[in-house]
Enzyme design. Structure first.
Site, PDB file in Angstrom:
ATOM      1  N   CYS A 177      39.927  24.687  31.236  1.00 56.24           N
ATOM      2  CA  CYS A 177      39.887  26.028  31.816  1.00 56.24           C
ATOM      3  C   CYS A 177      39.155  25.986  33.160  1.00 56.24           C
ATOM      4  O   CYS A 177      38.348  25.095  33.396  1.00 56.24           O
ATOM      5  CB  CYS A 177      39.206  27.058  30.932  1.00 56.24           C
ATOM      6  SG  CYS A 177      39.914  27.214  29.299  1.00 56.24           S
ATOM      7  N   ARG A 185      42.655  21.329  34.971  1.00 53.95           N
ATOM      8  CA  ARG A 185      41.692  21.526  33.891  1.00 53.95           C
ATOM      9  C   ARG A 185      42.267  22.370  32.752  1.00 53.95           C
ATOM     10  O   ARG A 185      41.612  22.556  31.721  1.00 53.95           O
ATOM     11  CB  ARG A 185      40.447  22.205  34.429  1.00 53.95           C
ATOM     12  CG  ARG A 185      39.675  21.250  35.291  1.00 53.95           C
ATOM     13  CD  ARG A 185      38.466  21.874  35.882  1.00 53.95           C
ATOM     14  NE  ARG A 185      37.678  20.827  36.490  1.00 53.95           N
ATOM     15  CZ  ARG A 185      36.603  20.287  35.937  1.00 53.95           C
ATOM     16  NH1 ARG A 185      36.180  20.684  34.775  1.00 53.95           N
ATOM     17  NH2 ARG A 185      35.959  19.337  36.554  1.00 53.95           N
ATOM     18  N   TRP A 215      43.163  26.645  29.092  1.00 54.80           N
ATOM     19  CA  TRP A 215      43.605  25.670  28.090  1.00 54.80           C
ATOM     20  C   TRP A 215      43.196  26.277  26.756  1.00 54.80           C
ATOM     21  O   TRP A 215      42.009  26.390  26.454  1.00 54.80           O
ATOM     22  CB  TRP A 215      42.931  24.320  28.325  1.00 54.80           C
ATOM     23  CG  TRP A 215      43.429  23.235  27.419  1.00 54.80           C
ATOM     24  CD1 TRP A 215      44.485  22.420  27.654  1.00 54.80           C
ATOM     25  CD2 TRP A 215      42.876  22.833  26.160  1.00 54.80           C
ATOM     26  NE1 TRP A 215      44.632  21.532  26.601  1.00 54.80           N
ATOM     27  CE2 TRP A 215      43.665  21.767  25.676  1.00 54.80           C
ATOM     28  CE3 TRP A 215      41.799  23.262  25.378  1.00 54.80           C
ATOM     29  CZ2 TRP A 215      43.417  21.127  24.454  1.00 54.80           C
ATOM     30  CZ3 TRP A 215      41.550  22.641  24.168  1.00 54.80           C
ATOM     31  CH2 TRP A 215      42.348  21.586  23.723  1.00 54.80           C
ATOM     32  N   ASN A 269      34.949  30.308  30.260  1.00 54.58           N
ATOM     33  CA  ASN A 269      35.238  28.936  29.821  1.00 54.58           C
ATOM     34  C   ASN A 269      34.292  28.622  28.674  1.00 54.58           C
ATOM     35  O   ASN A 269      33.116  28.966  28.752  1.00 54.58           O
ATOM     36  CB  ASN A 269      34.932  27.915  30.923  1.00 54.58           C
ATOM     37  CG  ASN A 269      35.943  27.947  32.037  1.00 54.58           C
ATOM     38  OD1 ASN A 269      36.937  28.654  31.962  1.00 54.58           O
ATOM     39  ND2 ASN A 269      35.687  27.183  33.084  1.00 54.58           N
ATOM     40  N   GLY A 270      34.794  27.926  27.667  1.00 54.34           N
ATOM     41  CA  GLY A 270      33.913  27.532  26.560  1.00 54.34           C
ATOM     42  C   GLY A 270      34.403  28.112  25.253  1.00 54.34           C
ATOM     43  O   GLY A 270      35.534  28.616  25.155  1.00 54.34           O
ATOM     44  N   GLU A 326      44.113   1.137  25.909  1.00 54.36           N
ATOM     45  CA  GLU A 326      44.210   2.015  27.072  1.00 54.36           C
ATOM     46  C   GLU A 326      45.668   2.154  27.530  1.00 54.36           C
ATOM     47  O   GLU A 326      46.127   3.252  27.863  1.00 54.36           O
ATOM     48  CB  GLU A 326      43.307   1.488  28.200  1.00 54.36           C
ATOM     49  CG  GLU A 326      43.385   2.229  29.520  1.00 54.36           C
ATOM     50  CD  GLU A 326      43.074   3.715  29.421  1.00 54.36           C
ATOM     51  OE1 GLU A 326      42.574   4.177  28.385  1.00 54.36           O
ATOM     52  OE2 GLU A 326      43.379   4.423  30.400  1.00 54.36           O
ATOM     53  N   LYS A 376      47.671   5.674  27.758  1.00 55.39           N
ATOM     54  CA  LYS A 376      48.326   6.144  28.990  1.00 55.39           C
ATOM     55  C   LYS A 376      49.776   6.520  28.711  1.00 55.39           C
ATOM     56  O   LYS A 376      50.256   7.569  29.106  1.00 55.39           O
ATOM     57  CB  LYS A 376      48.301   5.040  30.020  1.00 55.39           C
ATOM     58  CG  LYS A 376      47.512   4.961  31.229  1.00 55.39           C
ATOM     59  CD  LYS A 376      46.518   5.902  31.716  1.00 55.39           C
ATOM     60  CE  LYS A 376      45.773   6.769  30.777  1.00 55.39           C
ATOM     61  NZ  LYS A 376      44.388   6.896  30.902  1.00 55.39           N
ATOM     62  N   GLU A 396      50.172   9.701  26.399  1.00 58.11           N
ATOM     63  CA  GLU A 396      49.762  11.006  26.918  1.00 58.11           C
ATOM     64  C   GLU A 396      50.690  11.544  28.007  1.00 58.11           C
ATOM     65  O   GLU A 396      50.842  12.755  28.121  1.00 58.11           O
ATOM     66  CB  GLU A 396      48.301  11.026  27.387  1.00 58.11           C
ATOM     67  CG  GLU A 396      47.983  10.193  28.601  1.00 58.11           C
ATOM     68  CD  GLU A 396      46.494  10.298  29.004  1.00 58.11           C
ATOM     69  OE1 GLU A 396      45.944   9.293  29.433  1.00 58.11           O
ATOM     70  OE2 GLU A 396      45.918  11.396  28.893  1.00 58.11           O
ATOM     71  N   HIS A 444      49.480  -7.131   9.244  1.00 54.41           N
ATOM     72  CA  HIS A 444      48.806  -6.650   8.032  1.00 54.41           C
ATOM     73  C   HIS A 444      49.247  -5.229   7.695  1.00 54.41           C
ATOM     74  O   HIS A 444      48.480  -4.461   7.114  1.00 54.41           O
ATOM     75  CB  HIS A 444      47.288  -6.750   8.203  1.00 54.41           C
ATOM     76  CG  HIS A 444      46.826  -8.161   8.362  1.00 54.41           C
ATOM     77  ND1 HIS A 444      46.817  -9.065   7.316  1.00 54.41           N
ATOM     78  CD2 HIS A 444      46.421  -8.863   9.444  1.00 54.41           C
ATOM     79  CE1 HIS A 444      46.404 -10.248   7.749  1.00 54.41           C
ATOM     80  NE2 HIS A 444      46.168 -10.155   9.051  1.00 54.41           N
ATOM     81  N   LYS A 472      42.211  18.095  31.825  1.00 55.11           N
ATOM     82  CA  LYS A 472      41.168  17.189  32.300  1.00 55.11           C
ATOM     83  C   LYS A 472      39.838  17.820  31.897  1.00 55.11           C
ATOM     84  O   LYS A 472      39.721  19.028  31.908  1.00 55.11           O
ATOM     85  CB  LYS A 472      41.280  17.141  33.830  1.00 55.11           C
ATOM     86  CG  LYS A 472      40.560  16.014  34.485  1.00 55.11           C
ATOM     87  CD  LYS A 472      41.441  14.816  34.572  1.00 55.11           C
ATOM     88  CE  LYS A 472      40.787  13.676  35.299  1.00 55.11           C
ATOM     89  NZ  LYS A 472      41.449  12.412  34.946  1.00 55.11           N
TER      90      LYS A 472
HETATM   91  C1  F6R Z   1      42.931   9.925  29.188  1.00 56.86           C
HETATM   92  C2  F6R Z   1      41.736  10.667  29.531  1.00 56.86           C
HETATM   93  C3  F6R Z   1      40.845  11.093  28.432  1.00 56.86           C
HETATM   94  C4  F6R Z   1      39.386  11.083  28.882  1.00 56.86           C
HETATM   95  C5  F6R Z   1      38.493  11.692  27.792  1.00 56.86           C
HETATM   96  C6  F6R Z   1      37.034  11.622  28.169  1.00 56.86           C
HETATM   97  O1  F6R Z   1      43.658   9.553  30.319  1.00 56.86           O
HETATM   98  O2  F6R Z   1      41.482  10.970  30.665  1.00 56.86           O
HETATM   99  O3  F6R Z   1      41.019  10.310  27.305  1.00 56.86           O
HETATM  100  O4  F6R Z   1      39.002   9.778  29.141  1.00 56.86           O
HETATM  101  O5  F6R Z   1      38.863  13.013  27.585  1.00 56.86           O
HETATM  102  O6  F6R Z   1      36.802  12.293  29.363  1.00 56.86           O
HETATM  103  P1  F6R Z   1      35.563  11.960  30.271  1.00 56.86           P
HETATM  104  O7  F6R Z   1      35.711  10.563  30.750  1.00 56.86           O
HETATM  105  O8  F6R Z   1      35.620  12.960  31.371  1.00 56.86           O
HETATM  106  O9  F6R Z   1      34.343  12.105  29.403  1.00 56.86           O
END
Ligand code: F6R
Length: 600
Positions: free
Chosen positions: A2, A27, A73, A99-100, A477, A481, A484, A500, A595
């Site tokens: 948000c 965000r 969000w 927000n929150g 990772e 990627k 997502e 396994h 984000k």
């Molecule tokens: C994936 C991604 C998330 C963040 C996670 C932690 O591409 O960006 O998995 O890594 O939400 O976020 P931060 O690093 O901001 O604590």
């Protein structure tokens, strides 16, 4: 998660709000709205969807010099126009963005709002309805605002306007980020300086438990008990150009390409001639004396932490555990006698990580935060911060922050080893410079990665990433990627573990992407590839120069064995990018994500 923007000044608020929300859209982007006030009253526009839709929906003939806006969000209540912010009190007098998460909103509803007909399914509406009740009782807006904030449990950054007062925005904060931006004859309220950088680079940080009255020419910050707060503004160190895509089609591609530059920036900032990590004596001692390090992080940052564990154990000989933040809070392991906590977070705002930080600080343990946002909550509340110097990361999928985290963890491990008087046969700055050059070689091979993505991933339902040791951690990772942004069900697996159980999922043509960058397991991982190929898998082997075989699909330049993740992740990032692109996905803003996850 948000975003909030508020503006009060001499010019038209609408454009500043919409432009600001656009900058915060990464965000949260399931619904959005703005509310502006003028002498004809309050004008509210809300839509389900993106800021572009809001821009079309807004009545552009309405002029106003004060307003608030929000991009959402969803946490409570589905994404919809009625659940979008701003929310209004029953009479329409108060309008608010938040927000929150308000944890006690149901209790508040039962106790204070049993006679109010709530219009939305959100926790937020409860705040604005409470505000109206208390304003009727107190006949004093600031006092009602203060009393409302006292009743809330949970996290909030709030901006509120009053239809009867066009000269003030009221704001408050607890556990969610909030800043007041300062200008000449105007001021702004925002959850992230990025939103309003175009109008000011001067910001006042707001702390938990503070309320703020923001007018055109002054800002008054006070604690909930009424004590006035005197705080100096700071200059936001973000370059406006860094928040723009430029000629790139997506932020993610731009950010993948920026990785060699970020490596060079980290080398420069942390050069010994530049005083290295500049760790203060007390945190330096805490690291040196720690009998165990606990790395706490989420998602991609957790994956970087797994690589960091290898550095700290191999280089500095400190036992290190890596924990998923959301689990650690509720299932804390038995701690060692002298633990040191390292929080890794791109945003510095992740609520799961913060919950752990608050807990371990109460227990009296030292904490170091590695983040891309110095001044963020995790940075402020830890004893010490190491900056990632990656520049703003706008694409929701993290790329350059991940490699920056790995680089900073490597430098930290070397520094710690040195502080402990250990001799190391590893020169981090030189090796990082070599890795930066190797990354550049890879970012120049986009066409190859695009072809591979088309061949292997354009039609597949699922995909596996396998590797051993540090390659396994990079595979986690790579899989994150891919899932997502392309929505392909992808899993990262330790090469030897697949048989396994999970090997049952391998069918004809299932893509299996294998990393082979570690000499000691080169033979073993290739054996694991044969196991899946024998069951019909379509294998794509990415190996490192010196370890390659003729049938490998892609060979990455050789770098020091500690730093292979910096290089091996690049083709995986590019594969995900092109897979998502060819499947028609919204690369920078994947569905359901945001984000900076500021709710637990
Ligand atoms: C994936 C991604 C998330 C963040 C996670 C932690 O591409 O960006 O998995 O890594 O939400 O976020 P931060 O690093 O901001 O604590």
């Amino acid at each position: 998660m948000c975003g909030i923007v508020g503006f009060i000044g001499q010019n038209d608020a609408r454009d500043i709000l919409l432009n600001g929300l656009e900058k915060l859209e990464y965000r949260g982007y399931d619904s959005a709205g703005i509310a502006v006030l003028n002498d004809q009253g309050l004008h509210l526009s809300k839509v389900k969807g993106r800021i572009a839709a809001l821009r079309k929906h807004v009545d552009h003939s309405v002029q106003s010099t004060v307003g608030i806006g929000h991009t959402r969000w969803a946490t409570h209540g589905v994404p919809s126009e009625e659940n979008a912010h701003p929310h209004q009190s029953a009479s329409g007098r108060f309008t608010l963005v938040h927000n929150g998460v308000i944890e006690n909103y149901q209790e508040l509803c039962r106790e204070y709002l049993y006679d109010v007909n709530l219009k939305s399914k959100t926790d937020t509406e409860v705040i604005v309805q409470l505000m109206e009740k208390l304003a009727e009782k107190t006949q004093d807006t600031v006092e009602a605002f203060r009393q409302t904030m006292r009743l809330l449990q949970g996290s909030y950054a709030i901006a509120l306007i009053d239809r009867e007062d066009r000269d003030n925005i009221y704001a408050a904060k607890n556990k969610s980020p909030l800043l007041v931006g300062l200008g000449e004859g105007f001021n702004v309220v925002t959850s992230d300086a990025m939103a309003t950088l175009k109008v000011t680079d001067q910001y006042l940080e707001i702390y938990d438990g503070e309320i703020v009255t923001v007018s055109r020419n002054f800002v008054e910050v006070q604690q909930l008990n009424g004590t006035l707060v005197d705080r100096k503004p700071f200059t936001a160190q973000i370059d406006w150009a860094d928040t723009e895509k430029g000629t790139y089609p997506h932020f993610m591609l731009k950010e993948i390409d920026e990785q060699p530059l970020v490596m060079r920036k980290i080398i420069k900032e942390y050069q010994p001639e530049n005083n290295g990590l500049k760790l203060e004596a007390d945190i330096q001692n805490a690291i040196k004396d720690a009998d165990r390090i606990y790395i706490i992080a989420a998602g991609t940052s957790y994956h970087a932490g797994l690589i960091g564990k290898g550095f700290l154990e191999k280089m500095a000989n400190i036992p290190t555990e890596v924990h998923i933040a959301s689990e650690f809070s509720y299932h804390m392991p038995l701690l060692s006698e002298r633990p040191l906590f390292i929080f890794i977070s791109q945003s510095g705002e992740t609520a799961d990580s913060r919950a752990v930080l608050v807990k371990i600080k109460e227990m009296g343990y030292p904490a170091l935060t590695i983040t891309n946002v110095p001044g963020s909550t995790l940075s402020r509340e830890a004893d010490f911060t190491l900056n990632l110097y990656a520049g703003p990361e706008i694409a929701v999928a993290s790329t350059k922050a991940y490699t920056a985290q790995i680089a900073v963890l490597a430098i930290l491990a070397v520094d710690t080893a040195k502080a402990k008087g250990m001799e190391l046969d590893f020169a981090p700055m030189q090796e990082l410079a070599i890795a930066a050059n190797a990354m550049e070689v890879l970012t120049d091979q986009k066409n190859t990665m695009e072809e591979l993505a088309k061949d292997y991933l354009s039609a597949s339902r699922n995909a596996f990433f396998i590797g051993r040791g540090t390659d396994y951690h990079v595979c986690l990772e790579g899989a994150l990627k891919l899932k997502e942004i392309s929505y392909i069900q992808a899993e990262g697996f330790a090469g030897g573990e697949l048989k396994h159980g999970t090997i049952a999922l391998i069918e004809e043509d299932t893509p299996v992407i294998a990393l082979a960058t570690q000499e000691k397991v080169n033979y073993a991982i290739r054996g694991n590839v044969q196991e899946v190929v024998a069951r019909g898998a379509n294998d794509l082997i990415i190996s490192m120069q010196g370890l390659e075989r003729d049938t490998d699909a892609f060979v990455i330049p050789a770098v020091h064995e500690f730093l292979t993740p910096l290089v091996s992740v690049v083709p995986l990032q590019l594969l995900s990018y092109y897979a998502a692109l060819h499947r028609g996905c919204d690369v920078d803003k994947p569905r359901n994500l945001a984000k900076s996850v500021t709710v637990e």
